[in-house]
Motif scaffolding. Structure first.
Motif, PDB file in Angstrom:
ATOM      1  N   MET A   1       0.845  -1.200   0.000  1.00 26.96           N
ATOM      2  CA  MET A   1       0.000   0.000   0.000  1.00 26.96           C
ATOM      3  C   MET A   1       0.878   1.247   0.000  1.00 26.96           C
ATOM      4  O   MET A   1       1.893   1.290   0.688  1.00 26.96           O
ATOM      5  CB  MET A   1      -0.926   0.006   1.218  1.00 26.96           C
ATOM      6  N   ASN A   2       0.486   2.239  -0.784  1.00 26.77           N
ATOM      7  CA  ASN A   2       1.201   3.512  -0.796  1.00 26.77           C
ATOM      8  C   ASN A   2       1.267   4.077   0.620  1.00 26.77           C
ATOM      9  O   ASN A   2       0.292   4.058   1.371  1.00 26.77           O
ATOM     10  CB  ASN A   2       0.453   4.481  -1.713  1.00 26.77           C
ATOM     11  N   SER A   3       2.463   4.593   0.995  1.00 27.67           N
ATOM     12  CA  SER A   3       2.678   5.072   2.366  1.00 27.67           C
ATOM     13  C   SER A   3       1.708   6.179   2.749  1.00 27.67           C
ATOM     14  O   SER A   3       1.205   6.234   3.876  1.00 27.67           O
ATOM     15  CB  SER A   3       4.118   5.554   2.506  1.00 27.67           C
ATOM     16  N   LYS A   4       1.430   7.081   1.789  1.00 28.78           N
ATOM     17  CA  LYS A   4       0.536   8.208   2.064  1.00 28.78           C
ATOM     18  C   LYS A   4      -0.868   7.716   2.396  1.00 28.78           C
ATOM     19  O   LYS A   4      -1.509   8.160   3.363  1.00 28.78           O
ATOM     20  CB  LYS A   4       0.509   9.139   0.862  1.00 28.78           C
ATOM     21  N   TYR A   5      -1.364   6.741   1.594  1.00 33.29           N
ATOM     22  CA  TYR A   5      -2.715   6.217   1.824  1.00 33.29           C
ATOM     23  C   TYR A   5      -2.764   5.375   3.100  1.00 33.29           C
ATOM     24  O   TYR A   5      -3.784   5.311   3.786  1.00 33.29           O
ATOM     25  CB  TYR A   5      -3.182   5.403   0.625  1.00 33.29           C
ATOM     26  N   LYS A   6      -1.653   4.720   3.403  1.00 29.41           N
ATOM     27  CA  LYS A   6      -1.587   3.950   4.640  1.00 29.41           C
ATOM     28  C   LYS A   6      -1.766   4.852   5.857  1.00 29.41           C
ATOM     29  O   LYS A   6      -2.502   4.526   6.793  1.00 29.41           O
ATOM     30  CB  LYS A   6      -0.243   3.213   4.711  1.00 29.41           C
ATOM     31  N   ILE A   7      -1.091   6.006   5.826  1.00 20.90           N
ATOM     32  CA  ILE A   7      -1.200   6.962   6.935  1.00 20.90           C
ATOM     33  C   ILE A   7      -2.626   7.496   7.043  1.00 20.90           C
ATOM     34  O   ILE A   7      -3.187   7.609   8.145  1.00 20.90           O
ATOM     35  CB  ILE A   7      -0.192   8.102   6.755  1.00 20.90           C
ATOM     36  N   ILE A   8      -3.245   7.792   5.900  1.00 14.31           N
ATOM     37  CA  ILE A   8      -4.634   8.297   5.902  1.00 14.31           C
ATOM     38  C   ILE A   8      -5.572   7.251   6.506  1.00 14.31           C
ATOM     39  O   ILE A   8      -6.435   7.553   7.339  1.00 14.31           O
ATOM     40  CB  ILE A   8      -5.078   8.670   4.475  1.00 14.31           C
ATOM     41  N   CYS A   9      -5.386   5.981   6.119  1.00 16.57           N
ATOM     42  CA  CYS A   9      -6.241   4.908   6.649  1.00 16.57           C
ATOM     43  C   CYS A   9      -6.057   4.739   8.155  1.00 16.57           C
ATOM     44  O   CYS A   9      -7.031   4.529   8.894  1.00 16.57           O
ATOM     45  CB  CYS A   9      -5.918   3.598   5.925  1.00 16.57           C
ATOM     46  N   LEU A  10      -4.796   4.846   8.588  1.00 22.14           N
ATOM     47  CA  LEU A  10      -4.543   4.710  10.017  1.00 22.14           C
ATOM     48  C   LEU A  10      -5.188   5.851  10.809  1.00 22.14           C
ATOM     49  O   LEU A  10      -5.712   5.642  11.913  1.00 22.14           O
ATOM     50  CB  LEU A  10      -3.035   4.661  10.278  1.00 22.14           C
ATOM     51  N   TRP A  11      -5.138   7.075  10.249  1.00 23.03           N
ATOM     52  CA  TRP A  11      -5.788   8.218  10.906  1.00 23.03           C
ATOM     53  C   TRP A  11      -7.298   7.992  11.007  1.00 23.03           C
ATOM     54  O   TRP A  11      -7.911   8.274  12.042  1.00 23.03           O
ATOM     55  CB  TRP A  11      -5.507   9.517  10.158  1.00 23.03           C
ATOM     56  N   LEU A  12      -7.907   7.474   9.947  1.00 23.17           N
ATOM     57  CA  LEU A  12      -9.348   7.213   9.980  1.00 23.17           C
ATOM     58  C   LEU A  12      -9.687   6.143  11.019  1.00 23.17           C
ATOM     59  O   LEU A  12     -10.683   6.262  11.759  1.00 23.17           O
ATOM     60  CB  LEU A  12      -9.826   6.760   8.598  1.00 23.17           C
ATOM     61  N   LEU A  13      -8.839   5.102  11.094  1.00 21.97           N
ATOM     62  CA  LEU A  13      -9.053   4.063  12.105  1.00 21.97           C
ATOM     63  C   LEU A  13      -8.924   4.624  13.515  1.00 21.97           C
ATOM     64  O   LEU A  13      -9.714   4.301  14.410  1.00 21.97           O
ATOM     65  CB  LEU A  13      -8.038   2.930  11.899  1.00 21.97           C
ATOM     66  N   LEU A  14      -7.915   5.495  13.719  1.00 17.00           N
ATOM     67  CA  LEU A  14      -7.702   6.068  15.048  1.00 17.00           C
ATOM     68  C   LEU A  14      -8.876   6.961  15.459  1.00 17.00           C
ATOM     69  O   LEU A  14      -9.348   6.891  16.607  1.00 17.00           O
ATOM     70  CB  LEU A  14      -6.396   6.863  15.073  1.00 17.00           C
ATOM     71  N   MET A  15      -9.350   7.817  14.544  1.00 19.73           N
ATOM     72  CA  MET A  15     -10.484   8.694  14.856  1.00 19.73           C
ATOM     73  C   MET A  15     -11.742   7.876  15.165  1.00 19.73           C
ATOM     74  O   MET A  15     -12.482   8.182  16.105  1.00 19.73           O
ATOM     75  CB  MET A  15     -10.762   9.643  13.675  1.00 19.73           C
ATOM     76  N   SER A  16     -11.963   6.796  14.377  1.00 21.03           N
ATOM     77  CA  SER A  16     -13.125   5.944  14.621  1.00 21.03           C
ATOM     78  C   SER A  16     -13.002   5.251  15.974  1.00 21.03           C
ATOM     79  O   SER A  16     -13.980   5.139  16.733  1.00 21.03           O
ATOM     80  CB  SER A  16     -13.255   4.899  13.512  1.00 21.03           C
ATOM     81  N   GLY A  17     -11.787   4.787  16.274  1.00 27.27           N
ATOM     82  CA  GLY A  17     -11.563   4.117  17.549  1.00 27.27           C
ATOM     83  C   GLY A  17     -11.782   5.040  18.731  1.00 27.27           C
ATOM     84  O   GLY A  17     -12.379   4.642  19.747  1.00 27.27           O
ATOM     85  N   ILE A  18     -11.292   6.284  18.629  1.00 24.94           N
ATOM     86  CA  ILE A  18     -11.482   7.253  19.714  1.00 24.94           C
ATOM     87  C   ILE A  18     -12.967   7.544  19.914  1.00 24.94           C
ATOM     88  O   ILE A  18     -13.454   7.628  21.053  1.00 24.94           O
ATOM     89  CB  ILE A  18     -10.696   8.542  19.413  1.00 24.94           C
TER      90      ILE A  18
END
Length: 334
Positions: A1-18
């Motif tokens: 996975m492209n590093s940029k999109y990986k970071i975006i996905c992780l941010w979305l997961l973190l916000m959803s988790g919070i």
């Protein structure tokens, strides 16, 4: 996975988790504050009774009128007070009625020339009553207090104001602490009667009581739902795991790009409006001033009001401002 999109996905997961963490916590835990309220009301009423005279047929005049001091026999005053609390507690009360005779410099209330206290009703104590009601009638011998002030005034040839402050003082407290706090209060009802004047207006300074005393406990936490409480801790662990992955992704991205690309991307992102991309830089035929940082080049741009030209080369990125016979240059090397 492209590093940029990986970071975006992780941010979305973190916000959803919070979000799910906070939602679980809200459904699992509740905060409660207990409160007790106490109410008190009081007022002063009075009538001015007159001496026998040939001008007034009434025996007394109601409050709020003008009165001729030489015709006043006494002031009939009624103090009314009610305290209402929670029946679950034991209360202790005490009250008294005092009168304070005061003379002060004419038109200077703070410059007191004379004051003296009189007890009109000795302190009375009661307990275990709820609601507690006071209804006290006091007849104030106006002539007695007025003669004291007239004598004081004439003896010392003073220019002064004088008054009698009649006051019901109420003290109440709850015998046991409420939520660990000692609860007590003092209140007062006042009637101010001017003295040593030809005509007076009694009651200009009466006051009423209409208070609510509130006592609150410290906030307490209560567990409402064990399933949501378990979910809360699961989401906390999930958020921690995603946050670690996100930090590692940033570290890998910085390492991959290297210091050069990282700095270049930062400059292009922050100062995009000040930079003009070009494939060909102007020929240098004048003095060249090499600056050590891009911020210094920005300072030069403000002085000369020319655009910053940018070209990527094999050695790195060249940023340049050409101004007449001077060229300002900053080289970001690979």
């Amino acid at each position: 996975m492209n590093s940029k999109y990986k970071i975006i996905c992780l941010w979305l997961l973190l916000m959803s988790g919070i979000f799910l963490t906070l939602l679980s916590f809200k459904n699992a835990i509740s905060w409660s504050v207990k409160e007790e309220k106490f109410y008190e009301e009081g007022n002063v009423n009075y009538s001015v009774y007159l001496k026998d005279n040939n001008y007034f047929t009434e025996k007394f005049l109601p409050e709020g009128k003008q009165y001729i001091t030489s015709l006043i026999d006494y002031v009939d005053t009624t103090f009314t007070y009610t305290f209402q609390g929670n029946e679950a507690y034991n209360y202790k009360y005490s009250y008294d009625i005092t009168a304070t005779l005061v003379a002060n410099q004419k038109d200077s209330p703070d410059e007191v020339l004379y004051d003296k206290d009189f007890v009109l009703k000795e302190k009375e104590e009661k307990s275990g009553i709820n609601p507690f009601v006071i209804n006290e009638n006091i007849k104030i011998d106006y002539g007695y207090f007025n003669s004291i002030m007239n004598e004081f005034k004439s003896t010392y040839a003073l220019s002064m104001d004088a008054y009698l402050k009649v006051q019901l003082n109420i003290y109440w407290d709850v015998k046991e602490p409420i939520f660990g706090q000692k609860v007590d209060k003092k209140s007062s009802l006042d009637l101010v009667i001017p003295l040593s004047e030809q005509t007076i207006k009694v009651g200009m300074d009466t006051n009423d009581i209409n208070n609510q005393v509130s006592v609150k406990s410290k906030p307490t936490i209560q567990l409402n739902n064990m399933i949501y409480f378990i979910m809360f801790w699961i989401f906390v662990l999930f958020d921690t795991w995603v946050a670690i992955l996100l930090l590692n992704s940033y570290a890998e991205e910085r390492k991959r790009k290297g210091e050069y690309l990282f700095k270049l991307e930062k400059i292009e992102k922050q100062y995009d409006r000040a930079i003009v991309e070009t494939n060909v830089l102007p020929e240098i035929t004048s003095n060249v001033i090499d600056v050590g940082t891009f911020e210094e080049l920005l300072d030069a741009r403000e002085n000369v009001e020319k655009p910053i030209l940018h070209k990527k080369t094999d050695i790195g990125s060249i940023f340049m401002i050409a101004d007449d016979n001077i060229v300002y240059r900053y080289i970001l090397r690979k």
